[in-house]
Design an enzyme around this catalytic site. Structure first.
Site, PDB file in Angstrom:
ATOM      1  N   PRO A  62       0.816  -1.226   0.000  1.00 37.35           N
ATOM      2  CA  PRO A  62       0.000   0.000   0.000  1.00 37.35           C
ATOM      3  C   PRO A  62       0.843   1.268   0.000  1.00 37.35           C
ATOM      4  O   PRO A  62       1.932   1.325   0.588  1.00 37.35           O
ATOM      5  CB  PRO A  62      -0.821  -0.124   1.295  1.00 37.35           C
ATOM      6  CG  PRO A  62      -0.884  -1.590   1.559  1.00 37.35           C
ATOM      7  CD  PRO A  62       0.426  -2.158   1.091  1.00 37.35           C
ATOM      8  N   CYS A  63       0.301   2.294  -0.646  1.00 38.50           N
ATOM      9  CA  CYS A  63       1.053   3.543  -0.831  1.00 38.50           C
ATOM     10  C   CYS A  63       0.387   4.740  -0.167  1.00 38.50           C
ATOM     11  O   CYS A  63       0.884   5.860  -0.291  1.00 38.50           O
ATOM     12  CB  CYS A  63       1.214   3.832  -2.327  1.00 38.50           C
ATOM     13  SG  CYS A  63      -0.359   4.154  -3.186  1.00 38.50           S
ATOM     14  N   GLU A  64      -0.750   4.558   0.516  1.00 41.18           N
ATOM     15  CA  GLU A  64      -1.520   5.699   0.997  1.00 41.18           C
ATOM     16  C   GLU A  64      -0.728   6.624   1.913  1.00 41.18           C
ATOM     17  O   GLU A  64      -0.877   7.845   1.862  1.00 41.18           O
ATOM     18  CB  GLU A  64      -2.767   5.217   1.756  1.00 41.18           C
ATOM     19  CG  GLU A  64      -3.840   4.591   0.878  1.00 41.18           C
ATOM     20  CD  GLU A  64      -3.656   3.091   0.760  1.00 41.18           C
ATOM     21  OE1 GLU A  64      -2.500   2.628   0.814  1.00 41.18           O
ATOM     22  OE2 GLU A  64      -4.672   2.382   0.615  1.00 41.18           O
ATOM     23  N   ASP A  65       0.147   6.087   2.745  1.00 40.92           N
ATOM     24  CA  ASP A  65       0.838   6.894   3.760  1.00 40.92           C
ATOM     25  C   ASP A  65       2.041   7.647   3.221  1.00 40.92           C
ATOM     26  O   ASP A  65       2.586   8.504   3.931  1.00 40.92           O
ATOM     27  CB  ASP A  65       1.288   5.994   4.915  1.00 40.92           C
ATOM     28  CG  ASP A  65       0.112   5.313   5.601  1.00 40.92           C
ATOM     29  OD1 ASP A  65      -0.978   5.892   5.579  1.00 40.92           O
ATOM     30  OD2 ASP A  65       0.302   4.206   6.136  1.00 40.92           O
ATOM     31  N   SER A 115       2.119   8.618  -0.355  1.00 37.52           N
ATOM     32  CA  SER A 115       1.760   9.233  -1.633  1.00 37.52           C
ATOM     33  C   SER A 115       1.711  10.748  -1.508  1.00 37.52           C
ATOM     34  O   SER A 115       1.228  11.300  -0.515  1.00 37.52           O
ATOM     35  CB  SER A 115       0.401   8.709  -2.099  1.00 37.52           C
ATOM     36  OG  SER A 115      -0.026   9.389  -3.256  1.00 37.52           O
TER      37      SER A 115
END
Length: 784
Positions: free
Chosen positions: A69-72, A74
């Site tokens: 995951p890349c949410e934190d 991006s």
């Protein structure tokens, strides 16, 4: 190779590796919508639903692939909590947990370019997440290399840049990732043109975007209806994310200034990411146990979910290229090792990032877009759960400052020729109306065919109440007469924030002889001479009829409103204040005004001396002081409480940290960050606070709002722990703890007095002030 896929999503990375000739033996994904896609397109594969419950990797695994995951991290996320405070990207810790138990020969990781960037909004600033990832790989004995690869290089019209990390126990990952790059000098025309192909030759992305441009037959522009940071893109779309796909609007240029707007269809979005048409169709609706799955009608929820899954997927062409390189990892050798720049520290410091050119510099000023580290003896590295960052493994890190993002030369297809969906549906009217209102308000310059497609029939102009006029030209004869109106502070809004702007207020009856006829015609019903005034904004060349309620006298509120935080640093506002002061002096023609101007000049001179003492504020890095109690508390909080010798930490267990110091609130930041921001905006108090203990002894004047008056005082001490100064007033009052950056402060100057000043004022100036008094008034923006 036999591949284990973690965080599989909808299988973009898996599909690309399979197309390159690899075999997927295990997939791990917990999203129910993604699971339905994987079950449809990868039948017979082992599928796990929780990576936390996966204890070991298959023994036959040769490659571990994960697009975690890349949410934190991006850049599209305004908060960017990173690995330290985030919960999603930190799930990559499971990858290293599994590698400690089963070290597979090759590892492939994918994420967004924000992985390489500092988190400067945190206090203290947080290191790039890539630093933690490569440190874990080094501690496991993996040599690694990473590189930013652009999807546009493979011919698809989407700006999608991604970081790929390849690690190996015994091979050279540079041969896989860094050995090929394309520098096209026109050979794309010959490569894309077949001997018997009747179609015209096409250019690669770099050649297509380099002048002179060749206009395609169909020109389409992509507009993000809710994004304020990026302008519309022609011939390509912006990066497809989980949230922007539903609001992307395609505008086709029909010629003669006409255009047609339509939404991005799911089928085209799938092709833009390299997937076959209909790949995401099984994701919605979710299967109900005991009932057969039925294909969803093209409803709005189905469209939103499919676009969302495509936004977080790995693009197939990028994965396929790396898969092809992994089939023969030693076929092409890396030949640019001599150009590598050695890391001088484990993480290139963000404080060394500057705006000047570093082409000839041998020091890395940020984490590079391409880098590597080759571990010479991985079998000698002892595996442990305590990876000390101070080890020597990082000394082998090298960066490649100049590395293209295009590994191959491929023919580029413009967006207009790429879109094939026959059903082009209209865009959401609510989203479109919101974009139009913002565009009109902020004066966004759009192409004529875009304005036509959105229903805007006239060129955009700022939607303000102020009517714009060309810059006035005042003749020499007008300069010799008295100026009209009363100088006032006009209540208005700048950047949606209430403030006051200097200007002139004209009375409808008393000043009718100087008000133009077209301005009088603008009076609305209910606006009378008793309730409204015609206000003219200095430095704006604009006017409007405004209620007299809220308009403040310029002289009385000058000290309080001159340096408003929002406007003090703006050149146009400073010019407006200067014009208002000059107008007031010319109106009154009194010696007191000349005295006030002289005092302000002395204050400006003292402020300039203070700025020279501090230095160039633009070169001061936005960093914490490291000395105050807040910085000491954060340093203590970052220290991890060690486990006891009998304790066996679980993979999902977070180590305890020390508690903050007493008196420090949760989330409290170092005061120097506020001081630096205020000082760069021109605050005298903040600039004095930057001097810390060197400010002791300075004579200042502190403004008291209750009395609307400045009182003289002296700075006598500095509290290093709390970043506060002690101030003693001349009347005997003592303030032991003062935040100078929150006060209205002037540097004290020697009071010459009006009599002494009169001796320095030329007699010609006094005579001119008396001579101009009583003459006729005039319209400030030329003749009416």
């Amino acid at each position: 190779m036999k591949v284990v896929s973690l965080f599989s999503g909808i299988g973009g990375l898996d599909l690309g590796l399979e197309q390159a000739g690899h075999e997927i033996v295990l997939q791990v994904e917990n999203d129910p919508h993604c699971l339905q896609v994987l079950q449809r397109h990868f039948p017979g594969r082992e599928l796990r639903r929780d990576i936390a419950e996966l204890s070991d990797l298959p023994t036959e695994a040769q490659l571990l692939a994960a697009g975690f995951p890349c949410e934190d991290v991006s850049m599209m996320n305004p908060s960017r909590p990173g690995l330290r405070d985030g919960m999603r990207t930190a799930l990559c810790s499971h990858i290293f947990r599994l590698l400690r138990r089963t070290r597979v020969p090759w590892v492939l990781l994918e994420n967004v370019p924000g992985l390489l960037m500092w988190h400067l909004a945190d206090d203290p600033p947080q290191e790039p997440a890539i630093a933690c990832i490569v440190q874990e790989l080094e501690s496991l004995g993996y040599s690694w290399a990473h590189r930013v690869v652009s999807l546009s290089a493979f011919g698809l019209p989407q700006r999608r840049r991604r970081v790929f990390i390849v690690a190996s126990l015994h091979g050279d990952p540079r041969d896989v990732l860094l050995s090929t790059e394309s520098i096209c000098k026109g050979q794309c025309i010959d490569m894309g043109k077949a001997d018997l192909d009747p179609r015209p030759a096409t250019e690669c992305y770099e050649c297509f975007m380099t002048p002179p441009h060749v206009t395609p037959k169909i020109s389409v522009t992509c507009v993000d209806l809710a994004e304020k940071r990026f302008c519309p893109l022609t011939h390509e779309i912006c990066t497809l994310t989980t949230s922007n796909g539903r609001r992307l609007c395609m505008v086709e240029d029909l010629g003669d200034g006409k255009g047609r707007a339509f939404r991005l269809e799911v089928e085209d979005a799938e092709r833009l990411c390299g997937f076959p048409v209909g790949w995401t169709e099984p994701c919605f609706p979710l299967k109900v146990p005991g009932r057969p799955w039925m294909r969803a009608v093209d409803t709005h929820p189905s469209y939103i979910k499919r676009i969302e899954l495509l936004g977080r997927a790995v693009s197939v062409p990028q994965a396929r290229w790396i898969g092809q390189r992994l089939i023969s990892p030693y076929e092409i050798k890396f030949s640019r090792e001599c150009e590598g720049v050695k890391f001088s520290e484990p993480v290139p410091s963000h404080s060394s990032v500057a705006t000047e050119n570093h082409e000839n510099d041998t020091t890395l000023h940020a984490w590079p877009s391409a880098a590597w580290n080759i571990i010479s003896c991985p079998e000698n590295i002892k595996l442990s759960t305590d990876n000390a960052p101070g080890g020597s493994l990082w000394r082998g890190r090298r960066g490649l400052p100049r590395m293209t993002e295009a590994p191959e030369i491929c023919s580029f297809t413009p967006l207009g020729e790429f879109l094939l969906s026959a059903s082009r549906r209209e865009i959401d009217p609510d989203a479109l109306s919101g974009f139009i209102s913002r565009a009109v308000e902020h004066g966004i310059n759009l192409a004529p065919f875009v304005r036509h497609a959105f229903g805007i029939r006239v060129p955009l102009a700022p939607n303000t109440k102020q009517k714009k006029y060309p810059k006035p030209k005042i003749c020499a004869e007008q300069n010799q007469v008295q100026h009209a109106g009363n100088v006032v502070w006009i209540p208005t809004k700048v950047s949606k924030t209430k403030c006051f702007w200097p200007g002139i207020a004209l009375h409808l009856d008393e000043d009718r002889d100087v008000i133009p006829t077209n301005a009088i015609e603008k009076i609305k019903p209910g606006q009378t001479s008793d309730s409204h005034r015609m206000v003219i904004y200095f430095a704006e060349e604009s006017y409007e009829w405004k209620s007299k309620d809220g308009i403040l006298p310029f002289r009385e509120y000058f000290d309080e409103l001159e340096k408003q935080p929002l406007l003090a640093s703006r050149a146009k506002y400073r010019k407006a204040v200067e014009m208002a002061v000059e107008w007031q002096v010319n109106q009154d023609g009194a010696l007191e005004n000349l005295y006030d101007v002289r005092v302000r000049q002395l204050h400006a001179q003292e402020a300039e001396k203070l700025r020279r003492k501090i230095g160039n504020l633009g070169e001061i890095p936005h960093m914490t002081c490291g000395v105050c109690i807040v910085c000491q508390s954060k340093k203590q909080e970052s220290q991890i409480v060690p486990y006891s010798e009998r304790h066996i930490p679980r993979a999902s267990t977070r180590q305890m940290k020390c508690s903050p110091l007493k008196g420090v609130r949760p989330g409290q930041n170092c005061p120097q960050l506020k001081v630096l921001s205020a000082a760069k905006k021109g605050s005298i108090g903040a600039q004095l606070a930057l001097l810390r203990e060197k400010a002791v002894g300075w004579r200042i004047e502190i403004y008291w709002h209750a009395d609307k008056k400045f009182y003289p005082a002296t700075i006598t001490a500095f509290d290093n722990q709390n970043y506060l100064h002690r101030v003693e007033h001349d009347d005997g009052d003592i303030e032991p703890a003062v935040k100078l950056w929150e006060l209205r402060i002037n540097l004290q100057v020697q009071d010459e007095g009006k009599e002494a000043l009169q001796n320095n004022v030329s007699q010609a100036t006094i005579t001119e002030c008396k001579r101009t008094a009583g003459r006729k008034r005039f319209w400030p923006f030329g003749s009416k």
